[in-house]
Design a protein around this motif. Structure first.
Motif: not given
Length: 242
Positions: A223-237
């Protein structure tokens, strides 16, 4: 169906992608200024420009030239290839080569007439428009662009097919599978704690894009989900909203 290139055309395509990736990896502000013309290398450059402008502008989280490894350029080429079907077909065209040469010649002539005693004026430092961003606010999930929403399932499909070939994966095996697919080690996060299923996070942010993937796999089910993350933080955060 994507056109196959042979001979010199194929070499031009590879060279254009590599040159583009090298420029963008160095963090050039104008890495998207190339326009598509009659050559494959120019089309590759405009694909990267369109990908950059399709997403909301955001500051780069790190200097790729300093922090990424030698496999960063092939990784960029992979992302550009996967995103290609999602880009608009009505891309702008470049002026004829003779017009470009004339413009460059005129610019060189104008620069040659400048007085050597007069140094070129330096741009004024930008005036801060707001207070520094709250770190907690930077962790909020961001909205993906239409291009990112289109390319996310393409990544998910190829990753799912590869992971399901291992019936009992470990975090190290999952990381290895993702690396074999072209996703570089610096962009893959697989917690090493014992868990079933195995968790992983994939950072696909390039230039101004914000695409992150978060998934779990047991080998038989992924199971994989896509989402947006600010470049200021790591994706896992990133604090997910769903």
């Amino acid at each position: 169906m994507r056109r196959r290139l042979t001979g010199s055309a194929r070499k031009n395509s590879v060279f254009g992608r590599t040159a583009l990736a090298a420029l963008c990896a160095l963090g050039l502000a104008a890495c998207g200024t190339a326009r598509a013309g009659d050559t494959e290398s120019e089309r590759a450059a405009v694909r990267a420009e369109n990908r950059s402008t399709a997403s909301p502008a955001a500051p780069a989280s790190k200097d790729a030239a300093e922090t990424e490894g030698a496999d960063f350029l092939p990784f960029m080429e992979l992302l550009l290839d996967i995103a290609e079907p999602c880009l608009p077909s009505d891309l702008p065209t470049a002026p004829p080569p003779e017009e470009l040469e004339e413009a460059l010649a005129e610019e060189s002539e104008l620069r040659g007439t400048a007085s050597p005693e007069e140094p070129l004026p330096l741009p004024d430092a930008p005036i801060p428009t707001s207070a520094p961003r709250d770190p907690e606010d930077a962790k909020k999930e961001t909205e993906l662009s239409s291009v990112e929403k289109c390319e996310a399932p393409l990544h998910v499909d190829r990753i799912t097919k590869a992971l399901e070939k291992n019936p009992d994966p470990t975090p190290a095996q999952v990381a290895g599978t993702l690396h074999d697919l072209g996703y570089i080690e610096e962009r893959v996060h697989t917690p090493r704690h014992a868990s079933d299923p195995v968790e992983f996070t994939l950072d696909l942010r390039l230039m101004d894009s914000q695409l992150c993937l978060s998934g779990t796999t047991t080998g038989t089910r992924t199971t994989i989900e896509a989402y947006g993350g600010s470049p200021e933080v790591e994706c896992q955060d990133v604090r997910r909203t769903s």
